[in-house]
Scaffold this motif. Structure first.
Motif, short mmCIF file in Angstrom:
data_model
loop_
_atom_site.label_atom_id
_atom_site.label_comp_id
_atom_site.label_asym_id
_atom_site.label_seq_id
_atom_site.Cartn_x
_atom_site.Cartn_y
_atom_site.Cartn_z
N ASP A 150 -9.50 4.83 4.76
CA ASP A 150 -8.20 5.72 4.40
C ASP A 150 -7.16 4.34 4.85
O ASP A 150 -6.01 4.39 4.08
N ASN A 178 -4.34 3.24 1.94
CA ASN A 178 -2.98 3.69 2.17
C ASN A 178 -2.03 2.70 2.78
O ASN A 178 -0.83 2.94 3.01
N ASP A 202 -2.10 1.44 5.93
CA ASP A 202 -1.59 2.06 7.14
C ASP A 202 -2.20 1.53 8.46
O ASP A 202 -3.37 1.71 8.86
#
Length: 181
Positions: free
Chosen positions: A95, A99, A101
């Motif tokens: 993830d 993203n 992130d």
């Protein structure tokens, strides 16, 4: 389910090669600039870790097929705990990549130690069983192999997270360099 994991390994290997080919083609034809180059090289490294996680899954599936043919040891709760933790770290690292992130990636890196601790506890428990009852050695060793592979899944998730930090922040945090949250 274990047999499905084993049977699916060839597909994971093929996908790794396909992604590598796409990345090489992008490098050769598009001549990417710095940020795109960093993305492509990061993707190539991450896909290698994903393929290795698949191999760890196959190793665990093979041990599971062996374990189910033997009498059960006392239930080892830590196997399920480590498996859930490894799965969570892998999902979070992927993830973070999707993203872009870095904060989630940093949490993954800091969370890898938990799996290591659970696996060490499991090793101690299984060694105790083997010392107390030598007839459990075969079963306990198989569970130790499962624990070792779960630990490696966590390590690969950490590698992915490190690559995400490099991608997003341009900071190389591999090999124990400090990660700030």
């Amino acid at each position: 389910m274990a047999q499905q994991v084993i049977d699916g390994d060839d597909e994971v290997d093929s996908l790794e090669l396909e992604i590598d080919d796409i990345c090489f083609e992008l490098l050769a034809r598009e001549q990417p600039v710095a940020s795109d180059l960093r993305f492509i090289t990061t993707a190539m490294k991450i896909v290698g870790d994903i393929e290795r996680i698949g191999d760890n899954g196959v190793n665990m599936a093979r041990r599971c097929l062996e374990i189910v043919t033997e009498p059960e040891l006392k239930p080892i709760i830590d196997v399920a705990v480590a498996a859930r933790a490894a799965q969570r770290l892998l999902e979070e690292s992927l993830d973070a990549f999707v993203n872009g992130d870095a904060e989630t990636a940093k949490r993954v890196i800091n969370g890898d130690g938990y799996i290591d601790d659970v696996c060490v506890q499991m090793l101690r428990e299984l060694l105790t069983y083997m010392l107390e009852d030598p007839s459990t050695v075969s079963r306990a060793l198989r569970l130790i192999f499962v624990a070792r592979n779960l630990e490696r899944v966590g390590d690969h998730a950490k590698n992915i997270a490190e690559m995400v930090i490099f991608l997003v922040e341009g900071q190389d945090v591999r090999h124990g360099q400090a990660v700030r949250l």
